[in-house]
Motif scaffolding. Sequence first.
Motif, PDB file in Angstrom:
ATOM      1  N   THR A 137       6.114   7.782  15.662  1.00 27.33           N
ATOM      2  CA  THR A 137       5.579   7.749  17.029  1.00 27.33           C
ATOM      3  C   THR A 137       4.313   6.892  17.074  1.00 27.33           C
ATOM      4  OG1 THR A 137       4.471   9.834  16.543  1.00 27.33           O
ATOM      5  CG2 THR A 137       6.387   9.974  17.970  1.00 27.33           C
ATOM      6  N   ALA A 138       4.087   6.272  18.211  1.00 30.91           N
ATOM      7  CA  ALA A 138       2.866   5.500  18.478  1.00 30.91           C
ATOM      8  C   ALA A 138       2.902   5.165  19.953  1.00 30.91           C
ATOM      9  CB  ALA A 138       2.856   4.210  17.670  1.00 30.91           C
ATOM     10  N   ASP A 139       1.948   5.690  20.730  1.00 28.68           N
ATOM     11  CA  ASP A 139       1.936   5.402  22.172  1.00 28.68           C
ATOM     12  C   ASP A 139       1.949   3.907  22.403  1.00 28.68           C
ATOM     13  OD1 ASP A 139       2.140   7.866  23.077  1.00 28.68           O
ATOM     14  OD2 ASP A 139      -0.014   8.225  23.380  1.00 28.68           O
ATOM     15  N   ARG A 140       0.956   3.246  21.799  1.00 26.51           N
ATOM     16  CA  ARG A 140       1.015   1.781  21.769  1.00 26.51           C
ATOM     17  C   ARG A 140       0.434   1.335  20.434  1.00 26.51           C
ATOM     18  NH1 ARG A 140      -0.998  -3.236  25.547  1.00 26.51           N
ATOM     19  NH2 ARG A 140       0.054  -4.785  24.253  1.00 26.51           N
ATOM     20  N   LEU A 141       1.198   0.543  19.702  1.00 29.57           N
ATOM     21  CA  LEU A 141       0.719   0.038  18.413  1.00 29.57           C
ATOM     22  C   LEU A 141      -0.451  -0.912  18.667  1.00 29.57           C
ATOM     23  CD1 LEU A 141       4.203  -0.738  16.820  1.00 29.57           C
ATOM     24  CD2 LEU A 141       2.647   1.094  16.100  1.00 29.57           C
ATOM     25  N   HIS A 142      -1.333  -1.011  17.654  1.00 26.11           N
ATOM     26  CA  HIS A 142      -2.410  -2.004  17.767  1.00 26.11           C
ATOM     27  C   HIS A 142      -2.322  -2.971  16.600  1.00 26.11           C
ATOM     28  CE1 HIS A 142      -4.476   0.200  14.572  1.00 26.11           C
ATOM     29  NE2 HIS A 142      -4.275   1.320  15.248  1.00 26.11           N
ATOM     30  N   GLY A 143      -2.927  -4.133  16.759  1.00 26.26           N
ATOM     31  CA  GLY A 143      -2.924  -5.147  15.707  1.00 26.26           C
ATOM     32  C   GLY A 143      -3.619  -4.634  14.459  1.00 26.26           C
ATOM     33  N   ALA A 144      -3.263  -5.174  13.314  1.00 27.31           N
ATOM     34  CA  ALA A 144      -3.865  -4.749  12.046  1.00 27.31           C
ATOM     35  C   ALA A 144      -3.673  -5.863  11.020  1.00 27.31           C
ATOM     36  CB  ALA A 144      -3.198  -3.463  11.553  1.00 27.31           C
ATOM     37  N   ASN A 145      -4.428  -5.774   9.918  1.00 31.34           N
ATOM     38  CA  ASN A 145      -4.180  -6.681   8.788  1.00 31.34           C
ATOM     39  C   ASN A 145      -3.267  -5.945   7.822  1.00 31.34           C
ATOM     40  OD1 ASN A 145      -5.833  -8.669   9.788  1.00 31.34           O
ATOM     41  ND2 ASN A 145      -7.641  -7.880   8.733  1.00 31.34           N
ATOM     42  N   VAL A 146      -2.089  -6.478   7.601  1.00 30.47           N
ATOM     43  CA  VAL A 146      -1.115  -5.832   6.710  1.00 30.47           C
ATOM     44  C   VAL A 146      -0.887  -6.766   5.529  1.00 30.47           C
ATOM     45  CG1 VAL A 146       1.261  -4.998   6.511  1.00 30.47           C
ATOM     46  CG2 VAL A 146       0.006  -4.666   8.652  1.00 30.47           C
ATOM     47  N   THR A 147      -1.259  -6.308   4.335  1.00 28.09           N
ATOM     48  CA  THR A 147      -1.051  -7.122   3.137  1.00 28.09           C
ATOM     49  C   THR A 147      -0.037  -6.418   2.249  1.00 28.09           C
ATOM     50  OG1 THR A 147      -3.323  -7.890   3.258  1.00 28.09           O
ATOM     51  CG2 THR A 147      -2.191  -8.237   1.175  1.00 28.09           C
ATOM     52  N   PHE A 148       1.071  -7.076   2.008  1.00 24.50           N
ATOM     53  CA  PHE A 148       2.112  -6.458   1.180  1.00 24.50           C
ATOM     54  C   PHE A 148       1.818  -6.655  -0.306  1.00 24.50           C
ATOM     55  CE2 PHE A 148       4.952  -7.435   4.955  1.00 24.50           C
ATOM     56  CZ  PHE A 148       5.043  -6.117   5.353  1.00 24.50           C
ATOM     57  N   ASP A 149       2.131  -5.636  -1.108  1.00 24.90           N
ATOM     58  CA  ASP A 149       2.040  -5.761  -2.571  1.00 24.90           C
ATOM     59  C   ASP A 149       3.103  -6.741  -3.059  1.00 24.90           C
ATOM     60  OD1 ASP A 149       0.189  -3.815  -2.510  1.00 24.90           O
ATOM     61  OD2 ASP A 149       1.547  -2.187  -3.133  1.00 24.90           O
ATOM     62  N   PHE A 150       4.202  -6.787  -2.292  1.00 24.75           N
ATOM     63  CA  PHE A 150       5.376  -7.562  -2.679  1.00 24.75           C
ATOM     64  C   PHE A 150       5.972  -8.109  -1.384  1.00 24.75           C
ATOM     65  CE2 PHE A 150       9.941  -7.695  -3.025  1.00 24.75           C
ATOM     66  CZ  PHE A 150      10.143  -8.336  -4.234  1.00 24.75           C
ATOM     67  N   PRO A 151       6.456  -9.355  -1.354  1.00 25.29           N
ATOM     68  CA  PRO A 151       6.964  -9.907  -0.082  1.00 25.29           C
ATOM     69  C   PRO A 151       8.340  -9.353   0.297  1.00 25.29           C
ATOM     70  CG  PRO A 151       7.153 -11.543  -1.824  1.00 25.29           C
ATOM     71  CD  PRO A 151       6.475 -10.348  -2.441  1.00 25.29           C
ATOM     72  N   SER A 152       8.348  -8.119   0.770  1.00 25.68           N
ATOM     73  CA  SER A 152       9.606  -7.471   1.162  1.00 25.68           C
ATOM     74  C   SER A 152      10.169  -8.120   2.429  1.00 25.68           C
ATOM     75  CB  SER A 152       9.347  -5.981   1.418  1.00 25.68           C
ATOM     76  OG  SER A 152      10.321  -5.455   2.295  1.00 25.68           O
ATOM     77  N   VAL A 153      11.451  -8.446   2.382  1.00 22.87           N
ATOM     78  CA  VAL A 153      12.128  -9.061   3.525  1.00 22.87           C
ATOM     79  C   VAL A 153      12.136  -8.081   4.704  1.00 22.87           C
ATOM     80  CG1 VAL A 153      14.374  -9.898   4.353  1.00 22.87           C
ATOM     81  CG2 VAL A 153      13.547 -10.568   2.086  1.00 22.87           C
ATOM     82  N   GLY A 154      12.667  -6.901   4.478  1.00 25.12           N
ATOM     83  CA  GLY A 154      12.833  -5.926   5.569  1.00 25.12           C
ATOM     84  C   GLY A 154      11.488  -5.487   6.142  1.00 25.12           C
ATOM     85  N   ALA A 155      10.490  -5.253   5.276  1.00 22.82           N
ATOM     86  CA  ALA A 155       9.185  -4.801   5.773  1.00 22.82           C
ATOM     87  C   ALA A 155       8.522  -5.908   6.591  1.00 22.82           C
ATOM     88  CB  ALA A 155       8.295  -4.375   4.605  1.00 22.82           C
ATOM     89  N   THR A 156       8.631  -7.163   6.135  1.00 21.05           N
ATOM     90  CA  THR A 156       8.071  -8.282   6.916  1.00 21.05           C
ATOM     91  C   THR A 156       8.700  -8.289   8.307  1.00 21.05           C
ATOM     92  OG1 THR A 156       7.715  -9.586   4.914  1.00 21.05           O
ATOM     93  CG2 THR A 156       7.785 -10.804   7.004  1.00 21.05           C
ATOM     94  N   GLU A 157      10.017  -8.119   8.360  1.00 24.72           N
ATOM     95  CA  GLU A 157      10.717  -8.188   9.648  1.00 24.72           C
ATOM     96  C   GLU A 157      10.306  -7.038  10.574  1.00 24.72           C
ATOM     97  OE1 GLU A 157      14.655 -10.413   7.817  1.00 24.72           O
ATOM     98  OE2 GLU A 157      14.570  -8.231   7.875  1.00 24.72           O
ATOM     99  N   ASN A 158      10.166  -5.849  10.025  1.00 27.75           N
ATOM    100  CA  ASN A 158       9.805  -4.713  10.878  1.00 27.75           C
ATOM    101  C   ASN A 158       8.375  -4.810  11.400  1.00 27.75           C
ATOM    102  OD1 ASN A 158      11.825  -2.919  11.620  1.00 27.75           O
ATOM    103  ND2 ASN A 158      11.897  -1.958   9.597  1.00 27.75           N
ATOM    104  N   ILE A 159       7.450  -5.275  10.551  1.00 29.27           N
ATOM    105  CA  ILE A 159       6.065  -5.405  11.020  1.00 29.27           C
ATOM    106  C   ILE A 159       5.988  -6.518  12.068  1.00 29.27           C
ATOM    107  CG2 ILE A 159       3.654  -5.802  10.337  1.00 29.27           C
ATOM    108  CD1 ILE A 159       5.082  -3.215   9.206  1.00 29.27           C
ATOM    109  N   LEU A 160       6.721  -7.590  11.798  1.00 35.83           N
ATOM    110  CA  LEU A 160       6.755  -8.730  12.724  1.00 35.83           C
ATOM    111  C   LEU A 160       7.238  -8.316  14.111  1.00 35.83           C
ATOM    112  CD1 LEU A 160       6.662 -11.904  12.845  1.00 35.83           C
ATOM    113  CD2 LEU A 160       9.059 -11.846  12.130  1.00 35.83           C
ATOM    114  N   THR A 161       8.360  -7.623  14.170  1.00 29.83           N
ATOM    115  CA  THR A 161       8.907  -7.257  15.482  1.00 29.83           C
ATOM    116  C   THR A 161       8.030  -6.199  16.154  1.00 29.83           C
ATOM    117  OG1 THR A 161      10.448  -5.806  14.298  1.00 29.83           O
ATOM    118  CG2 THR A 161      11.327  -7.879  15.118  1.00 29.83           C
ATOM    119  N   ALA A 162       7.468  -5.286  15.350  1.00 27.76           N
ATOM    120  CA  ALA A 162       6.597  -4.259  15.940  1.00 27.76           C
ATOM    121  C   ALA A 162       5.342  -4.898  16.519  1.00 27.76           C
ATOM    122  CB  ALA A 162       6.221  -3.231  14.867  1.00 27.76           C
ATOM    123  N   ALA A 163       4.863  -5.970  15.862  1.00 30.33           N
ATOM    124  CA  ALA A 163       3.604  -6.596  16.281  1.00 30.33           C
ATOM    125  C   ALA A 163       3.740  -7.350  17.601  1.00 30.33           C
ATOM    126  CB  ALA A 163       3.118  -7.549  15.191  1.00 30.33           C
TER     127      ALA A 163
END
Length: 427
Positions: free
Chosen positions: A154-180
């Motif tokens: 849940t999140a009423d409205r997401l806010h911007g953030a700095n997200v640094t991945f330990d590893f360049p995950s394909v799926g995680a990049t895509e989910n953060i991208l679309t959520a952003a």
Amino acid sequence: MEPATEHIVVRRSGPLLGEVTVPGAKNSVLKLMAASLLTDGVTTLTNVPDIADVAIMGDLLSAIGVTAEWQSTEDRVLRLTNHGALTPVAPYELVERIRASINVLGPLLTRCGTVRLSLPGGDDFGSRPIDMHMSGLEAMGATFQIRHGYVEATADRLHGANVTFDFPSVGATENILTAAVFAKGTTVIDNAAREPEIGDLCQFLVEMGADIEGVGSSKLVVHGVERGSLRPVVHEVVPDRIQAATYMAAAGVTGGEIRLRNAHSEHMEMLLRRFGDMGLGITAQEGGIGVWAPARMRATDVATLPYPGIATDYKPLVVTMLTVAEGVGIVTENLYPGRFRYVEELQRLGADISTDGHHAVVRGVPHLSGAPVRAPDIRAGAALVVAGLAAEGETVIGGVHHIDRGYDDLVGRLRSLGADIERRPAV
Ligand code: UD1
């Protein structure tokens, strides 16, 4: 998984010759379909592969509130109609069938403020957690609970953030991208995955009205726009580099000469360099790639890495090519330690392979010998088909539904190049 109703039967084939068109990428189209959740109206995707995973993703979207229907299977055009009233729930029966179902998480959370998603399934070649997806979204203000096999966010409205991945995950990049896309403010994704399919998703989102900088790089900067401000578009799916590599491997083991229409050599540079080391002649041509194979390839060493390194999905094909190449090649898997399961099947065909943890040592033999085998997953299944082309006698491949998940008419395309291959009802 549904029971196999058909087998693929392959016999040793002479040099493959001719031209084949490479379909759109599975690992792009599924993400584009999920991203169509971000806008009401009719999104049209062209160059869509006719594969089982597209149908499964269509079923998942329709449970959520987006209808997926072929405008034309012949022209590979898919229409996604988003009626606006979404039910942000992804049920177990559908999610367990494909890993890419996790890609509805970002769009649903940013659009609806809540999601209930069954923990994902997919190929069975090692553990595939979603901790990076969740921690990135948490940094953007989401809260998670895991209950009864479901992730609830849940999140009423997401806010911007700095997200640094330990590893360049394909799926995680895509989910953060679309959520952003609809988050308030700017999100910076560092150490983002750079696969061409992610570039395709970025381009699709930008065409829809999203504000993204750094497309194609490992640092994506997304400036959030207002919910409701995206518009549906017509978009062509990027060609499938893994399917392209499959036809190259088939040409390689048969000493063939083929042309791949609709293939992008710039998306496969490292792999093509290795294929060159193995003796294949590769030429980038207008709108495609030309491939010429020697009578027998030479062995080389190959290690998988995130893009632009050699994709883990190519590995079963490379191992298969090495089984009939001259010399010894060492293949190192750096992404999924368990992803050598198909080796036992190749051994049944007479391949000389030993594995130790992340490594496989492949000693080339002049030719393989046909036998019944079973496809354990999509790419390994295709690799067994390629192996069958270089195997004396008949190779009968079960588990064909795995291959159908990601390959648009593999049998028909190989036949058009002269391969001795058919689908036969399983008895
Ligand atoms: C995608 C592709 C798959 C390909 C893989 C790597 C799709 C549908 N699938 O899968 O074909 O083999 O990229 O190129 O596009 N990991 C974590 N935590 C996370 C996320 C990932 O530990 O939160 C690990 C995974 O277990 C794995 C590695 O990171 O070991 C790579 O995963 P990731 O890049 O996320 O691959 P997928 O998106 O699942």
